[in-house]
Design a protein around this motif. Structure first.
Motif, mmCIF file in Angstrom:
data_model
loop_
_atom_site.group_PDB
_atom_site.id
_atom_site.type_symbol
_atom_site.label_atom_id
_atom_site.label_comp_id
_atom_site.label_asym_id
_atom_site.label_seq_id
_atom_site.Cartn_x
_atom_site.Cartn_y
_atom_site.Cartn_z
ATOM 1 N N LEU A 104 78.861 -16.743 -24.676
ATOM 2 C CA LEU A 104 78.044 -15.733 -24.007
ATOM 3 C C LEU A 104 77.732 -16.086 -22.561
ATOM 4 O O LEU A 104 77.105 -15.288 -21.853
ATOM 5 N N GLY A 105 78.121 -17.273 -22.114
ATOM 6 C CA GLY A 105 78.027 -17.611 -20.699
ATOM 7 C C GLY A 105 76.665 -18.028 -20.183
ATOM 8 O O GLY A 105 76.446 -18.024 -18.970
ATOM 9 N N TYR A 106 75.723 -18.385 -21.048
ATOM 10 C CA TYR A 106 74.418 -18.842 -20.572
ATOM 11 C C TYR A 106 74.544 -20.245 -19.966
ATOM 12 O O TYR A 106 75.445 -21.014 -20.309
ATOM 13 N N GLU A 107 73.611 -20.594 -19.086
ATOM 14 C CA GLU A 107 73.612 -21.915 -18.476
ATOM 15 C C GLU A 107 73.317 -22.978 -19.538
ATOM 16 O O GLU A 107 72.470 -22.793 -20.409
ATOM 17 N N THR A 108 74.014 -24.104 -19.400
ATOM 18 C CA THR A 108 73.940 -25.140 -20.435
ATOM 19 C C THR A 108 72.567 -25.805 -20.488
ATOM 20 O O THR A 108 71.996 -25.975 -21.570
ATOM 21 N N PHE B 147 70.275 -25.998 -23.939
ATOM 22 C CA PHE B 147 70.249 -27.226 -24.746
ATOM 23 C C PHE B 147 68.944 -28.003 -24.601
ATOM 24 O O PHE B 147 68.520 -28.668 -25.545
ATOM 25 N N VAL B 148 68.309 -27.929 -23.439
ATOM 26 C CA VAL B 148 67.025 -28.616 -23.268
ATOM 27 C C VAL B 148 65.886 -27.773 -23.817
ATOM 28 O O VAL B 148 65.041 -28.261 -24.580
ATOM 29 N N GLY B 149 65.845 -26.510 -23.435
ATOM 30 C CA GLY B 149 64.727 -25.662 -23.840
ATOM 31 C C GLY B 149 64.804 -25.159 -25.259
ATOM 32 O O GLY B 149 63.779 -24.807 -25.850
ATOM 33 N N GLY B 150 65.992 -25.106 -25.841
ATOM 34 C CA GLY B 150 66.139 -24.577 -27.197
ATOM 35 C C GLY B 150 66.538 -25.621 -28.208
ATOM 36 O O GLY B 150 65.800 -25.912 -29.160
ATOM 37 N N VAL B 151 67.702 -26.235 -28.004
ATOM 38 C CA VAL B 151 68.235 -27.173 -28.999
ATOM 39 C C VAL B 151 67.394 -28.437 -29.079
ATOM 40 O O VAL B 151 66.961 -28.857 -30.161
#
Length: 217
Positions: A179-183, A187-191
């Motif tokens: 979907l092209g979201y910034e990594t 990964f920091v804010g969600g995962v």
């Protein structure tokens, strides 16, 4: 942080799937690790050899290799399951070796006189281990066992990256690659936050358990 909030429903589903992986792995690794620990201290040489082989094999094999064997080796033997089942199985086998060594250290910390007292009242090895030694040993292994379980929770991300769909890690991968979201925000804010919630909550519960066990002793 907007990409996280925009896809909060996906992260919630991923969080719940990761939690399922952890709970299933926990339910399998704990009893299996205790069983292997019993083999390690058994007076029967073949059982001791089996326990030593198990621990040596899985402690010295990378988790990714165990997962590859479960996902691609077992189907060659006619065992066909979902990637979720193979991922949980690999995590159970891998973690059980570390659970075993933590429990075995607790068993070895119990004075030998306790086992001798159990034998003196007519208990066999299995009964003495179950009713006398293990209840004392498990109290002493809460901190090291907690570390093993926290590591297992973090290793569940490897299971997700391996091909189990819908967990936190694969959700982050899909959002960034497809979907092209910034990594970084994903990964920091969600995962990362999702795994922190799991590990920090588990750590707090383990601390409460450790204090209660200390009082009981």
């Amino acid at each position: 942080m907007s990409p996280v909030f925009d896809n909060i429903d996906l992260f919630v589903d991923g969080f719940l799937t990761s939690l399922r992986i952890i709970l299933y792995a926990l339910a399998g690794a704990l009893p299996l690790g205790v069983l292997i620990a019993a083999c390690r201290v058994s007076p029967i040489p073949p059982l001791r050899a089996f326990g030593t082989f198990w621990v040596t094999t899985f402690r010295n094999t990378p988790l990714t290799v165990v997962l590859v064997f479960c996902a691609f080796g077992l189907p060659e033997l006619g065992i066909n399951r979902s990637f979720f089942a193979f991922g949980v199985l690999g995590l159970v086998l891998y973690t059980s070796a570390f659970v075993c060594e933590a429990v075995r250290s607790g068993i070895n910390s119990v004075p030998a006189g306790q086992a001798e007292a159990a034998r003196s009242i007519g208990l066999n090895f299995t009964q003495g281990l179950r009713f006398v030694v293990l209840p004392q040993a498990l109290r002493t292994v809460v901190p090291p066992l907690g570390s093993v379980l926290i590591a297992m929770m973090k290793n569940s991300a490897v299971v997700g990256a391996f091909g189990v769909g819908g967990d936190l890690w694969s959700t982050g991968q899909r959002l960034t690659s497809a979907l092209g979201y910034e990594t970084l925000p994903i990964f920091v804010g969600g995962v990362a936050v999702g795994y922190l919630v799991i590990t920090l909550t588990s750590g707090a519960l383990l601390q409460v358990l450790e204090r209660k066990v200390a009082i009981a002793r």
